[in-house]
Design an enzyme around this catalytic site. Structure first.
Site, PDB file in Angstrom:
ATOM      1  N   ALA A  66       0.870  -1.177   0.000  1.00  0.00           N
ATOM      2  CA  ALA A  66       0.000   0.000   0.000  1.00  0.00           C
ATOM      3  C   ALA A  66       0.905   1.224   0.000  1.00  0.00           C
ATOM      4  CB  ALA A  66      -0.881  -0.006   1.239  1.00  0.00           C
ATOM      5  N   GLY A 111       0.505  -4.970   0.790  1.00  0.00           N
ATOM      6  CA  GLY A 111      -0.640  -4.996  -0.136  1.00  0.00           C
ATOM      7  C   GLY A 111      -0.317  -5.713  -1.437  1.00  0.00           C
ATOM      8  N   GLU A 114      -0.852  -9.260  -0.630  1.00  0.00           N
ATOM      9  CA  GLU A 114      -2.309  -9.428  -0.463  1.00  0.00           C
ATOM     10  C   GLU A 114      -2.995  -9.499  -1.834  1.00  0.00           C
ATOM     11  OE1 GLU A 114      -2.353  -6.063   2.256  1.00  0.00           O
ATOM     12  OE2 GLU A 114      -3.281  -7.334   3.774  1.00  0.00           O
TER      13      GLU A 114
END
Ligand code: COA
Length: 260
Positions: A66, A111, A114
């Site tokens: 992220a 992220g 993910e």
């Protein structure tokens, strides 16, 4: 559809979505998450697309997480919304109903891991590094990592990756079942293309049945999951592709699946 942070290209029934912020190692900011959601929505509803390949631009990263610069200024309420925004994207990808292949060409951190875990298969360059380093920022995974990692690799390895925050290499990731296949970096493109072509030639409704039963049925208690499998198995008998697949086997020829 025009995107600022993504490249989208089709080759036959294969759609490639490339995160395109290489100067920021393809970090996921709010705008990129929104664009990815739209791109996957479009891929999911386009009947001509049978497989999606997701990758990152540049030589270094799939996605390095992220966007820390953007995230650092969030209030708790904004952080909740950011987490939900990311989680919705990951669930959209997972529930696409057609295979999504992550081509992990470098760092897949936070992220980025993910995102890769929301894909159905992960093929990684031997140079790739994967991890959940959020703890080093005083954070925890927020786009589903704690839950998908747990389901993919079990509690022991999930805790190891999330508590220590240290990236692992692609070989170890493959040993854990976190990536499907590791290939030399210079063969990543060709090996990914081979896998994508194999999936594009398969019976789409059968692939969908597998995705549904494993992903949705797998979250239910065993008896409910088995019942789910039976319903999906029976549904496959309504497809022309099932008749084609079994007929081709019996006639000793190669099947031609149409998606009907
Ligand atoms: N968010 C925002 N920007 C990021 C980023 C992220 N997650 N990861 C990398 N970048 C940016 C860097 O700030 C840098 O930008 P700049 O050139 O404008 O300063 C650029 O991408 C290149 O990164 P850099 O750190 O210089 O590359 P490196 O090769 O030295 O290190 C990493 C690569 C992946 C080890 C390092 O970038 C890193 O640790 N990134 C963060 C990983 C992380 O914690 N992810 C989880 C976030 S929740």
């Amino acid at each position: 559809m025009a995107f600022s942070n993504l490249l989208v290209e089709d080759s036959g029934a294969i759609r490639r979505i490339t995160l395109n912020r290489p100067d920021k190692l393809n970090a996921l900011n709010h705008a990129t998450l929104t664009e990815l959601h739209a791109a996957f929505e479009a891929a999911g509803t386009d009947a001509d697309i049978r497989v999606v390949v997701l990758t990152g631009a540049g030589p270094k990263a799939f996605v390095a997480g992220a966007d820390i610069a953007e995230m650092s200024g969030l209030s708790p309420v904004q952080a909740r919304d950011f987490s939900r925004h990311g989680q919705r994207l990951m669930s959209r990808i997972e529930q696409l109903g057609k295979p999504v292949l992550a081509m992990v060409n470098g760092f897949a951190l936070g992220g980025g891991l993910e995102l890769a875990m929301a894909c159905h298969l992960r093929i990684a360059a031997d140079t790739a590094k994967l991890g959940q380093p959020e703890v080093n920022l005083g954070l925890i995974p927020g786009f589903g990592g704690s839950q998908r990692l747990l389901r993919l690799v079990g509690r022991g390895a999930a805790l190891e990756l999330c508590l220590l925050g240290a990236p692992i290499d692609a070989t170890r990731a493959a040993q854990l079942g976190l990536v499907t296949r590791v290939v030399p970096a210079d063969q990543l493109e060709t090996e990914t293309q081979k896998l994508a072509e194999q999936l594009a030639a398969a019976a789409p409704q059968a692939l969908r049945g597998v995705l549904d039963t494993v992903l949705t049925g797998g979250e239910a208690p065993l008896e409910a999951g088995l019942d789910y499998e039976t319903q999906a198995f029976a549904l496959a008998f309504s497809t022309e592709d099932m008749k084609e697949g079994t007929g081709a086997f019996l006639a000793r020829r190669k099947p031609q699946f149409t998606g009907r």
